[in-house]
Design a protein around this motif. Sequence first.
Motif, short mmCIF file in Angstrom:
data_model
loop_
_atom_site.label_atom_id
_atom_site.label_comp_id
_atom_site.label_asym_id
_atom_site.label_seq_id
_atom_site.Cartn_x
_atom_site.Cartn_y
_atom_site.Cartn_z
N THR A 88 0.84 -1.20 0.00
CA THR A 88 0.00 0.00 0.00
C THR A 88 0.87 1.25 0.00
OG1 THR A 88 -0.09 0.11 2.41
CG2 THR A 88 -1.77 -1.23 1.32
N SER A 89 0.23 2.38 -0.23
CA SER A 89 0.97 3.64 -0.23
C SER A 89 1.47 3.97 1.17
CB SER A 89 0.10 4.76 -0.78
OG SER A 89 -1.03 4.95 0.04
N ARG A 90 0.75 3.57 2.20
CA ARG A 90 1.20 3.79 3.57
C ARG A 90 2.49 3.01 3.85
NH1 ARG A 90 -2.18 1.35 8.33
NH2 ARG A 90 -0.94 -0.40 7.68
N ASP A 91 2.58 1.79 3.33
CA ASP A 91 3.79 1.00 3.51
C ASP A 91 4.98 1.65 2.80
OD1 ASP A 91 2.41 -0.84 4.99
OD2 ASP A 91 2.01 -2.16 3.28
N ARG A 92 4.73 2.23 1.63
CA ARG A 92 5.81 2.92 0.93
C ARG A 92 6.27 4.16 1.68
NH1 ARG A 92 2.64 3.38 -3.55
NH2 ARG A 92 1.83 1.29 -3.72
N VAL A 93 5.34 4.86 2.32
CA VAL A 93 5.72 6.02 3.15
C VAL A 93 6.60 5.55 4.31
CG1 VAL A 93 4.84 7.78 4.71
CG2 VAL A 93 3.76 7.43 2.49
N TYR A 94 6.24 4.42 4.94
CA TYR A 94 7.07 3.86 6.00
C TYR A 94 8.46 3.52 5.47
CZ TYR A 94 3.00 3.31 9.06
OH TYR A 94 1.92 3.52 9.86
N PHE A 95 8.50 2.94 4.28
CA PHE A 95 9.79 2.57 3.69
C PHE A 95 10.66 3.80 3.46
CE2 PHE A 95 12.34 1.95 -0.16
CZ PHE A 95 13.18 0.96 0.30
N TYR A 96 10.10 4.84 2.88
CA TYR A 96 10.87 6.06 2.63
C TYR A 96 11.30 6.72 3.94
CZ TYR A 96 9.39 5.56 -2.20
OH TYR A 96 9.18 5.09 -3.46
N ALA A 97 10.44 6.68 4.94
CA ALA A 97 10.82 7.24 6.23
C ALA A 97 11.95 6.43 6.86
CB ALA A 97 9.61 7.26 7.17
N LEU A 98 11.89 5.11 6.70
CA LEU A 98 12.96 4.26 7.24
C LEU A 98 14.28 4.51 6.53
CD1 LEU A 98 11.19 0.85 7.79
CD2 LEU A 98 12.23 2.29 9.51
N THR A 99 14.25 4.63 5.21
CA THR A 99 15.49 4.85 4.48
C THR A 99 16.13 6.18 4.84
OG1 THR A 99 14.30 5.76 2.58
CG2 THR A 99 14.84 3.41 2.53
N PHE A 100 15.34 7.15 5.26
CA PHE A 100 15.89 8.44 5.66
C PHE A 100 16.28 8.46 7.13
CE2 PHE A 100 15.26 12.80 7.25
CZ PHE A 100 16.26 13.43 6.52
N LEU A 101 15.42 7.92 8.00
CA LEU A 101 15.61 8.06 9.43
C LEU A 101 16.50 7.00 10.07
CD1 LEU A 101 12.00 9.07 10.46
CD2 LEU A 101 14.00 10.54 10.30
N LEU A 102 16.56 5.80 9.49
CA LEU A 102 17.35 4.74 10.12
C LEU A 102 18.83 5.08 10.20
CD1 LEU A 102 17.34 1.91 11.39
CD2 LEU A 102 17.79 1.02 9.10
N PRO A 103 19.49 5.56 9.14
CA PRO A 103 20.91 5.92 9.29
C PRO A 103 21.12 7.06 10.30
CG PRO A 103 20.33 5.78 6.98
CD PRO A 103 19.06 5.67 7.74
N ILE A 104 20.20 8.00 10.33
CA ILE A 104 20.32 9.10 11.30
C ILE A 104 20.20 8.56 12.72
CG2 ILE A 104 19.23 11.22 12.13
CD1 ILE A 104 18.45 11.74 9.20
N ASN A 105 19.23 7.69 12.95
CA ASN A 105 19.05 7.12 14.28
C ASN A 105 20.25 6.26 14.69
OD1 ASN A 105 16.59 8.24 15.00
ND2 ASN A 105 15.46 6.72 13.83
#
Length: 107
Positions: A78-95
Amino acid sequence: MKRIFSKFVPEVPILIGALLLLTLPSLRGTATGLATVFPFTVVAAALLLGWRFNRSRLVFAIALLALTEYVLWNGLDTSRDRVYFYALTFLLPINLALVALLPERGP
């Protein structure tokens, strides 16, 4: 000679096992079964070791990676899952970088 041998000892069994899994079709079913359990086993072992030896950074980093695995486990349907994916790709390295800056609470 002993120094060179000691560097190759840990890698050789892993490479032989990977070669056997790729070449022997009878082992592929076993590998598929292990592939579903392996991430959970690694997370549990890392969390227990981090807790036992008071390594808070390890526990936080593994918790972040486990959360990422949980979000990505069902796919990106779903589009919600893709938003989670994009958020993870941005936020995981920062975290993970922020976790690396935390002080260690262990001895």
